[in-house]
Each structure stands twice: as structure tokens, then as C-alpha cells.
Scaffold this motif. Sequence first.
Motif, short mmCIF file in Angstrom:
data_model
loop_
_atom_site.label_atom_id
_atom_site.label_comp_id
_atom_site.label_asym_id
_atom_site.label_seq_id
_atom_site.Cartn_x
_atom_site.Cartn_y
_atom_site.Cartn_z
N PRO A 209 0.83 -1.21 0.00
CA PRO A 209 0.00 0.00 0.00
C PRO A 209 0.86 1.26 0.00
N SER A 210 0.40 2.27 -0.72
CA SER A 210 1.14 3.54 -0.83
C SER A 210 0.13 4.68 -0.86
N TRP A 211 0.32 5.67 0.03
CA TRP A 211 -0.61 6.80 0.12
C TRP A 211 -0.34 7.83 -0.97
N SER A 212 -1.44 8.40 -1.49
CA SER A 212 -1.29 9.54 -2.39
C SER A 212 -0.86 10.76 -1.57
N PRO A 213 -0.28 11.76 -2.19
CA PRO A 213 0.22 12.92 -1.44
C PRO A 213 -0.85 13.66 -0.66
N ASP A 214 -2.12 13.60 -1.10
CA ASP A 214 -3.18 14.28 -0.37
C ASP A 214 -3.84 13.39 0.69
N GLY A 215 -3.39 12.14 0.81
CA GLY A 215 -3.92 11.24 1.82
C GLY A 215 -5.31 10.71 1.53
N ASN A 216 -5.80 10.92 0.30
CA ASN A 216 -7.16 10.48 -0.03
C ASN A 216 -7.21 9.14 -0.75
N ARG A 217 -6.11 8.69 -1.34
CA ARG A 217 -6.12 7.46 -2.13
C ARG A 217 -4.96 6.56 -1.72
N LEU A 218 -5.17 5.29 -1.97
CA LEU A 218 -4.12 4.29 -1.78
C LEU A 218 -3.90 3.56 -3.10
N ALA A 219 -2.65 3.37 -3.44
CA ALA A 219 -2.28 2.45 -4.53
C ALA A 219 -1.79 1.17 -3.86
N TYR A 220 -2.08 0.04 -4.46
CA TYR A 220 -1.65 -1.23 -3.88
C TYR A 220 -1.66 -2.31 -4.95
N VAL A 221 -1.07 -3.44 -4.60
CA VAL A 221 -1.04 -4.59 -5.49
C VAL A 221 -2.03 -5.63 -4.97
N SER A 222 -2.85 -6.16 -5.85
CA SER A 222 -3.77 -7.23 -5.49
C SER A 222 -3.62 -8.37 -6.49
N PHE A 223 -3.73 -9.58 -5.98
CA PHE A 223 -3.62 -10.77 -6.84
C PHE A 223 -4.99 -11.35 -7.17
N GLU A 224 -6.02 -10.50 -7.13
CA GLU A 224 -7.33 -10.97 -7.58
C GLU A 224 -7.19 -11.47 -9.01
N GLY A 225 -7.87 -12.58 -9.34
CA GLY A 225 -7.74 -13.14 -10.68
C GLY A 225 -6.47 -13.95 -10.84
N LYS A 226 -5.80 -14.25 -9.71
CA LYS A 226 -4.61 -15.10 -9.70
C LYS A 226 -3.41 -14.48 -10.40
N ARG A 227 -3.40 -13.16 -10.59
CA ARG A 227 -2.24 -12.48 -11.15
C ARG A 227 -2.15 -11.09 -10.56
#
Length: 435
Positions: A209-227
Motif C-alpha cells: 500500500p502507498s498513500w497519495s500525497p493528499d492522503g485520499n487514495r491508496l495504490a496497492y497490489v492485489s492478486f485478484e484473478g490469480k495475477r
Amino acid sequence: MKTLLRNLGLLLIGLLLFQARAHAVLTIEITQGVEGALPLAVVPFAVAPGGAAPDTDVAAVISADLGRSGRFRPLPPEDMLARPHDAAEVKYEDWRVLGMENLVVGRLEPNPDGSYEVRFQLLDVFRANQLLGYSITARPGELRRAAHYISDLIYEKLTGERGAFNTRIAYVTVQRPAKGETLFGLQVADSDGHNPQTILSSREPIMSPSWSPDGNRLAYVSFEGKRSAVYVQDVRTGQREQVTSSPGINGAPAWAPDGQRLALTLSKDGNPEIYVLYLYSKRLARITNSLGIDTEPSWAPDGMSLAFTSDRGGTPQIYRAWLDGGRTQRLTFDGSYNASPDFSRDGKRLALVNGNGRSFHIAVQDLDSGVLQVVTDTPLDESPSFAPNGSMIIYATQSGGRGVLAATSVDGRVKQRLLLTEGEVREPSWSPFLQ
């Protein structure tokens, strides 16, 4: 008393989270403090006659915030000789006898609309004068964040550094039931572990997980769909977008300071390399091109360069790539393993994982001098993330055979452990200052 009316509408962020629901709570243990911490008393706040006492003990939250910073030594309420709620009621000799240097007094006054007026004063015991005094309006559900905000004001007044109590942390939880599938959760909580909210649950792994500079969004990695795929999610509305799912690895997203780009690791061309994704156009710019594995990018605060981990020299080390001309510089030379860089907000230091193949500790490297200082002594540390004021680093480690979070001051003198009441926790990310 100076009056500062704050619109605390944004304090509702934690109440509006998508899929918000109660979850396992992080509890903080101070495992190492600082000799010479400043003695300070936070007197329990009074509630004006006719008002119902709220569920949140504002004074207790302030005292706990300041205490876990390691910079202050709060006096237990049971040791207080008096409990004034206004500077006019204070007999300073009572507090000098107890060795207190500063005193916080306050009260809550109910408003007709159900909100509270939280009034507090920070007093200098030896000079017998007021250092700080504010009044803050907050609804009952906002009182905890109002208390963190007051802690920030007090911390900044007494240390000269901006406080980071009114911030949030994101982390990944792992629940392994005796029967059934492993469940992964992406959670956010206050910086003290309270108010945990789950924003994503999945039977597949969630990472980075990584916060956006304004603290409103998160970027992250998910393996939904097996990839693997990288997602960007609004933490208030729950709306999310899959921003890349290229063949191979899609990993380690990191927000640029402008909030319009993500640095990430992709192996779509065969080898894991660092790319920059422009979120609005979806254009990709390749930053690295080596025979080694390049991953874990972290933006410099000016957005002009990236630090990242690469084994191009034979062992994992940290390098820095400038985006304007392709110049790349190796930054770490102490130890056979240096990885997971995270820039401090002022761009002067890197937090990183330093190891020798058997143990892995959190270290801080001064970028001007190149001096590296190991600041933890636990054996399997990973994923360091600076507090936005640069005073503390949160990281993942092991305790009792399970994953926990811990935090250390940048000089290693103050240490905390954040324990989940159930399951494991990993991959913390400290939010920026909240607006």
C-alpha cells in the motif's frame, strides 16, 4: 485564550470509508523510551455542567500521544495533587513540587447542535504563563481526531517540530483460520492504531500500500484473478481503478509528489524494471534498463529522482535514478543487503532495510554524508515508512512467530511495538499530513 474554530468536517474521513467495519485493533507498547523525557501533566478535561461525558477521553488521548513519542513523560492522573481545568485555577507550586515543566488543562462545553467546544491551554509551570490556548469544535465522533490535533499543536510548540499524531497508517492484515482459507485485508487506522477500517478484503494476497500525497487514495497490489495488478482506491468512497495489469510482475507502486504519476515495477518486457505511469494518459515511461532486478521505487520529495533496490551489482543495493537525464548512482555500500528505500519528507535521509543474509534491521542513511545508522535490533525487519514529520519510522517485523508492526525514532532511541489482537500484520505505510 486565543480562539481557533476549525472545520473538522474532514475528520469524518475515518467514518466514511468504503466497506468500513470494526476489525482487529492495533495496540501500542512502548518498548524503549528516552532518558530525560520532558515531564508533563495532562489534567483530565472537565465537561461543563449539563453536558454528558463523551465516550472519548480527550485528555487521555493527548497524554498517550505525547507519551508514545518518547519526548515526554506524562504524569499519571492518580499522582496529581489537583485537577484544574483553566489557567486561572492553577496553583503552579503544586506542579513544581511534582517536577512538572508543562501542564495541559481543558474542558468540553456542549453546543446546542450536539457538538462540543474543546478548550485547552498549555502552561509553562516555572514561568507561570500560557504557551498555547485554543478552542476547537468537534462532534462526538470527531473527538479522538480533535485530541490528536491538539497533541500535534502541543508537540510543535514544545519541540519546534510539526506533530504527526493526526495522521493515518495503512497496512495489510493476514488471518489464517484453523479451517478455511487465508484472508487478506487492507486496513487504515489512526497513527495510534485506533479506528481500524477495512477497505479491501480478499482471499488473494494484497501488497505494497502507498498513500497519495493528499492522503485520499491508496495504490496497492492485489492478486485478484490469480495475477498481480496495481489498483488505485479512494479511501473515502471505495471507488477504485485497476491502473496496470501487464503480463508478468506488476508491483511496488509509489506515488509521485504531484499525485499524477506512479512509479512501479513491471516485467512486461522480460526483466523487472522501474517505470513511471502517468495516471491520466496511462502512458508508461521506462526509467531503468539493467540485467538485474530493479524494484521498490521511492520518489524524492522534489519529484526529480527515484531511489530503488537493484541487484545489478551482484547483491541488493539502493540506487538513485534521475528522471531528467538517465543518470544513476549507487547510494549504499555498507552491508551485503540494502533494500526498500523510503525518502524522508525533507529528502535528506533514506530509511531502508540493512542486512547480512542472516538478520535484517531498519537503518537510516544521511544522503549528504552517506553515513548509515542501524536503528533497530530485531532480526527480521522490513517495509520501513517515514512519518510525515520525519521523526519516526514504522516497519514490519516478527514477534512470537507472527508478523507485527513496530516503530522507531530516527535515532533509534524510542521504540514501540504495535500488536494486532489477532492474526498478522505487515507492509505498513504512514500517511502524509492530513489536510
